[in-house]
Design an enzyme around this catalytic site. Structure first.
Site, PDB file in Angstrom:
ATOM      1  N   GLU A  29       0.853  -1.197   0.000  1.00 31.47           N
ATOM      2  CA  GLU A  29       0.000   0.000   0.000  1.00 31.47           C
ATOM      3  C   GLU A  29       0.895   1.256   0.000  1.00 31.47           C
ATOM      4  O   GLU A  29       0.835   2.070  -0.894  1.00 31.47           O
ATOM      5  CB  GLU A  29      -0.902  -0.038   1.240  1.00 31.47           C
ATOM      6  N   HIS A  30       1.723   1.392   1.038  1.00 37.60           N
ATOM      7  CA  HIS A  30       2.654   2.544   1.110  1.00 37.60           C
ATOM      8  C   HIS A  30       4.072   2.029   0.884  1.00 37.60           C
ATOM      9  O   HIS A  30       4.463   1.032   1.517  1.00 37.60           O
ATOM     10  CB  HIS A  30       2.662   3.181   2.500  1.00 37.60           C
TER      11      HIS A  30
HETATM   12  N1  NAD Z   1      -6.124   1.167   3.074  1.00 36.59           N
HETATM   13  C1  NAD Z   1      -6.299   2.394   3.507  1.00 36.59           C
HETATM   14  O1  NAD Z   1      -6.191   3.336   2.756  1.00 36.59           O
HETATM   15  C2  NAD Z   1      -6.621   2.634   4.964  1.00 36.59           C
HETATM   16  C3  NAD Z   1      -6.776   3.936   5.467  1.00 36.59           C
HETATM   17  C4  NAD Z   1      -7.134   4.101   6.798  1.00 36.59           C
HETATM   18  C5  NAD Z   1      -7.361   2.984   7.602  1.00 36.59           C
HETATM   19  N2  NAD Z   1      -7.183   1.757   7.059  1.00 36.59           N
HETATM   20  C6  NAD Z   1      -7.454   0.532   7.808  1.00 36.59           C
HETATM   21  O2  NAD Z   1      -8.853   0.527   8.033  1.00 36.59           O
HETATM   22  C7  NAD Z   1      -9.113  -0.276   9.171  1.00 36.59           C
HETATM   23  C8  NAD Z   1     -10.092   0.457  10.070  1.00 36.59           C
HETATM   24  O3  NAD Z   1     -10.534  -0.458  10.986  1.00 36.59           O
HETATM   25  P1  NAD Z   1     -11.146  -0.033  12.372  1.00 36.59           P
HETATM   26  O4  NAD Z   1     -11.428  -1.284  13.120  1.00 36.59           O
HETATM   27  O5  NAD Z   1     -10.258   0.992  12.983  1.00 36.59           O
HETATM   28  O6  NAD Z   1     -12.499   0.736  12.018  1.00 36.59           O
HETATM   29  P2  NAD Z   1     -13.844   0.269  11.259  1.00 36.59           P
HETATM   30  O7  NAD Z   1     -14.691   1.499  11.211  1.00 36.59           O
HETATM   31  O8  NAD Z   1     -13.542  -0.403   9.962  1.00 36.59           O
HETATM   32  O9  NAD Z   1     -14.479  -0.810  12.205  1.00 36.59           O
HETATM   33  C9  NAD Z   1     -15.355  -0.519  13.225  1.00 36.59           C
HETATM   34  C10 NAD Z   1     -16.629  -1.288  12.999  1.00 36.59           C
HETATM   35  O10 NAD Z   1     -16.347  -2.689  13.020  1.00 36.59           O
HETATM   36  C11 NAD Z   1     -17.507  -3.370  13.406  1.00 36.59           C
HETATM   37  N3  NAD Z   1     -17.148  -4.514  14.253  1.00 36.59           N
HETATM   38  C12 NAD Z   1     -16.188  -4.559  15.197  1.00 36.59           C
HETATM   39  N4  NAD Z   1     -16.185  -5.797  15.779  1.00 36.59           N
HETATM   40  C13 NAD Z   1     -17.153  -6.514  15.173  1.00 36.59           C
HETATM   41  C14 NAD Z   1     -17.643  -7.861  15.322  1.00 36.59           C
HETATM   42  N5  NAD Z   1     -17.100  -8.698  16.204  1.00 36.59           N
HETATM   43  N6  NAD Z   1     -18.650  -8.271  14.526  1.00 36.59           N
HETATM   44  C15 NAD Z   1     -19.210  -7.436  13.625  1.00 36.59           C
HETATM   45  N7  NAD Z   1     -18.784  -6.146  13.440  1.00 36.59           N
HETATM   46  C16 NAD Z   1     -17.777  -5.707  14.209  1.00 36.59           C
HETATM   47  C17 NAD Z   1     -18.366  -2.423  14.187  1.00 36.59           C
HETATM   48  O11 NAD Z   1     -19.623  -2.317  13.597  1.00 36.59           O
HETATM   49  C18 NAD Z   1     -17.657  -1.074  14.072  1.00 36.59           C
HETATM   50  O12 NAD Z   1     -18.517  -0.059  13.669  1.00 36.59           O
HETATM   51  C19 NAD Z   1      -7.777  -0.558   9.844  1.00 36.59           C
HETATM   52  O13 NAD Z   1      -7.391  -1.884   9.534  1.00 36.59           O
HETATM   53  C20 NAD Z   1      -6.821   0.424   9.165  1.00 36.59           C
HETATM   54  O14 NAD Z   1      -5.511  -0.083   9.084  1.00 36.59           O
HETATM   55  C21 NAD Z   1      -6.849   1.554   5.771  1.00 36.59           C
HETATM   56  N1  HSO Z   2      -2.198   4.894   6.923  1.00 37.24           N
HETATM   57  C1  HSO Z   2      -3.597   5.045   6.612  1.00 37.24           C
HETATM   58  C2  HSO Z   2      -3.805   4.450   5.246  1.00 37.24           C
HETATM   59  O1  HSO Z   2      -3.355   3.139   5.217  1.00 37.24           O
HETATM   60  C3  HSO Z   2      -4.062   6.488   6.641  1.00 37.24           C
HETATM   61  C4  HSO Z   2      -4.009   7.089   7.993  1.00 37.24           C
HETATM   62  C5  HSO Z   2      -4.843   8.001   8.508  1.00 37.24           C
HETATM   63  N2  HSO Z   2      -4.436   8.274   9.767  1.00 37.24           N
HETATM   64  C6  HSO Z   2      -3.399   7.559  10.016  1.00 37.24           C
HETATM   65  N3  HSO Z   2      -3.103   6.845   8.943  1.00 37.24           N
END
Ligand code: NAD
Ligand code: HSO
Ligand code: ZN
Length: 435
Positions: free
Chosen positions: A330-331
Site C-alpha cells: 500500500e505505502h
Molecule cells: N487502506 C487504507 O487506505 C486505509 C486507510 C485508513 C485505515 N485503514 C485501515 O482501516 C481499518 C479500520 O478499521 P477499524 O477497526 O479501525 O475501524 P472500522 O470502522 O472499519 O471498524 C469498526 C466497525 O467494526 C464493526 N465490528 C467490530 N467488531 C465486530 C464484530 N465482532 N462483529 C461485527 N462487526 C464488528 C463495528 O460495527 C464497528 O462499527 C484498519 O485496519 C486500518 O488499518 C486503511
Molecule cells: N495509513 C492510513 C492508510 O493506510 C491512513 C491514515 C490516517 N491516519 C493515520 N493513517
C-alpha cells in the site's frame, strides 16, 4: 526483538504467508456479514437498528442515525484551533492535488478527416463514503474521501462513520466533512453501514458507489455486495514497505517501520534491505522506540511485526526491488541513497514516497496525495482514491458524410463476418436515406 527474515532462506510457504498478509483471513467475518446483509435486505431499517445497537451504540434510534446540525455546531466548538488549522492545511493541499487530476469534460478529436472520436466525463450521481473509527479517529480519511468526491462533482454524497459507545461521532471528522462541504453523515459502522448504503433502507439512501477503508468486517460486507453496488478499491488493514540500503539511517528506518504497524494487529509493516548491518541496527532501534508507544499501540505493532511484518533481508537492491514489486505494498517509502534512481523500477505500490524528508505520516495527512490506497496486493491493478473514482467516461463519436463514407465498407465487412445481419443492414440501407 523484531524478527529478521532472510529472503533466500524462506520456504515457499513462508513467503506466500508473508505476501498474503491478513487480508485474506476473512472467513469468519464473511459469515457474520452474510447474516447482517440478509437481514438488512429483508427487513431494512428494523434490522439496521438492531445491528447498530449490537455492534456500536446500544442507545441508537433510527431518528438520530443522521448527525444533526447541533452536533456539527458542538463539534466546531469542541475542536482546538490548532486541530482546525491543521485540518485546513491538509484540506488545501488535498484539494489542490485533486483539482489538478480533473480531466476536460469533453475530449473530442478529429482522428481522420470527418471522423471525430473522444469521450465525455460525467460524475457519478451518488457516493457513499466510509470513514472508519475503531482503532483510531480518522478526520484525515474524511478529507481524503470527501474532497475527491466533491471536486469530481458528485451531487449526492453521504458518509457513514461509527459512533463511540455513547453515540458520539468523532468531532474532528465532522469538522473535516463540513470543511469539504459534506453534511449528510450517518453514525453507522462496519457491515451494517456498507449494507445500508448498498441496499438502501428507509433511513439511509442507496448509493451508486461505496468507497473507503475498513476492517475485516466492512471488507467482508463489500466482498458480498460486489455485484450489487460498486464497492471501490480494496482498502483493508494498513501496510507498508520501507526500502533501505547501506546508506539509510537505521533510526529513521526503525521509526518509519512502526508507522503503519501501529494501525492494528493485522497491519503488515516490512523493512526491506540487503544490508545486514542496517537490519541489525534498525532492529535495536525498533525495540527502543516500541517502549515509547502507548501500551495498546505497542501491542498492535508487536503482533503485526511478528505475524505479517518484520525486517526482510535480501541479497541485493535488485532483489529488494523484485520483492517490492511482487508484494505490491500500500505505502512504499524509499530510503535508499538515490531514491529517484529506483523510481523507474517500481511497478507495484499504492504510493511511492521518496527520501527521508517524505515519511509516510506526512502523506497520510497533508502532503496532498491521497492516502486511501489499495491493500492486500491489489496495488498491482488498483490505484489510490482519486477524482476518477467518482467520474465515469462515455465514448463520444461524430461522423460527417465524408467520415461515414470512409468507414461504411469496413463496418459492413466486419458485421457480415460476425454474422450480425441487422448491423450490416443499418449501414447498407442508410445510404439511400441520407442524401
Ligand atoms: N487502506 C487504507 O487506505 C486505509 C486507510 C485508513 C485505515 N485503514 C485501515 O482501516 C481499518 C479500520 O478499521 P477499524 O477497526 O479501525 O475501524 P472500522 O470502522 O472499519 O471498524 C469498526 C466497525 O467494526 C464493526 N465490528 C467490530 N467488531 C465486530 C464484530 N465482532 N462483529 C461485527 N462487526 C464488528 C463495528 O460495527 C464497528 O462499527 C484498519 O485496519 C486500518 O488499518 C486503511
Ligand atoms: N495509513 C492510513 C492508510 O493506510 C491512513 C491514515 C490516517 N491516519 C493515520 N493513517
Ligand atoms: Zn497511517
Amino acid at each position: 526483538m523484531v524478527r529478521i527474515l532472510r529472503l533466500a532462506e524462506m520456504t515457499p510457504q513462508d513467503l506466500s504467508a508473508l505476501k498474503r498478509r491478513a487480508e485474506l483471513n476473512i472467513e469468519q467475518a464473511l459469515s457474520i456479514a452474510k447474516e447482517v446483509i440478509d437481514q438488512i435486505r429483508q427487513r431494512g431499517d428494523a434490522a439496521l437498528i438492531e445491528y447498530v445497537r449490537k455492534f456500536d451504540y446500544a442507545g441508537a434510534e433510527l431518528e438520530n442515525l443522521k448527525v444533526s446540525e447541533q452536533e456539527f455546531a458542538d463539534a466546531r466548538e469542541s475542536i482546538e484551533p490548532e486541530i482546525k488549522s491543521a485540518l485546513h492545511q491538509a484540506f488545501v493541499n488535498i484539494k489542490e492535488v485533486h483539482q489538478r487530476q480533473m480531466p476536460e469534460e469533453i475530449q473530442l478529436a478529429e482522428i481522420d478527416s470527418g471522423i471525430f472520436a473522444g469521450e465525455k466525463v460525467t460524475p457519478i450521481a451518488s457516493a457513499g463514503l466510509y470513514v472508519p473509527r475503531g482503532k483510531g479517529a480518522f478526520p484525515s480519511v474524511m478529507l481524503m474521501l470527501t474532497i475527491p468526491a466533491k471536486v469530481a462533482g458528485v451531487s449526492k454524497i453521504i458518509v457513514c462513520t461509527p459512533s463511540d459507545k455513547n453515540g458520539k461521532v468523532e468531532p474532528a471528522s465532522l469538522v473535516a466533512a463540513e470543511m469539504a462541504g459534506v453534511k449528510d453523515i450517518y453514525r453507522l459502522g462496519g457491515i451494517q453501514a456498507i449494507a445500508a448504503m448498498a441496499l438502501g433502507t428507509g433511513t439511509v439512501p442507496k448509493v451508486d458507489k461505496i468507497t473507503g477503508p475498513c476492517n475485516v468486517y466492512g471488507s467482508a460486507a463489500k466482498r458480498i455486495l460486489y455485484g450489487t453496488v460498486d464497492v471501490g478499491l480494496p482498502a483493508g488493514p494498513s501496510e507498508s514497505i520501507i526500502l533501505a540500503d547501506e546508506h539509510t539511517d537505521p533510526q529513521i528506518a526503525a521509526l518509519d517501520l512502526l508507522v503503519e504497524a501501529e494501525h492494528g494487529p493485522e497491519s503488515a509493516a516490512l523493512l526491506v534491505t540487503h544490508d545486514e548491518s542496517l537490519a541489525l541496527k534498525a532492529a535495536k532501534y525498533v525495540a527502543e522506540y516500541l517502549t515509547k508507544l502507548p501500551d495498546w499501540r505497542r501491542e498492535f505493532c508487536e503482533k503485526g511485526l511478528s505475524s505479517y511484518g518484520g525486517i526482510l533481508l535480501t541479497r541485493s537492491l535488485e532483489e529488494s526491488l523484485d520483492f517490492v514489486n511482487d508484494y505490491a505494498p500500500e505505502h512504499l517509502e524509499v530510503l535508499v541513497k538515490e531514491p529517484f534512481s529506483v523510481l523507474g523500477k517500481i511497478k507495484n505500490a499504492g504510493e511511492i514516497l521518496l527520501g527521508p524528508y517524505t515519511p509516510i505520516p506526512v502523506s497520510n495527512y497533508c502532503l496532498g496525495v491521497n492516502a486511501i490506497l489499495p491493500t492486500g496486493g491489489f496495488a498491482r491493478s488498483y490505484s489510490a482514491v482519486s477524482v476518477f473514482d467518482f467520474l465515469k467516461r462515455a465514448g463520444i463519436g461524430y461522423l460527417t458524410p465524408e467520415g461515414f463514407a470512409k468507414l461504411k465498407h469496413t463496418t459492413q465487412t466486419l458485421a457480415t463476418y460476425e454474422g450480425f445481419a441487422a448491423h450490416a443492414m443499418a449501414i447498407q440501407e442508410r445510404e439511400g436515406l441520407l442524401d
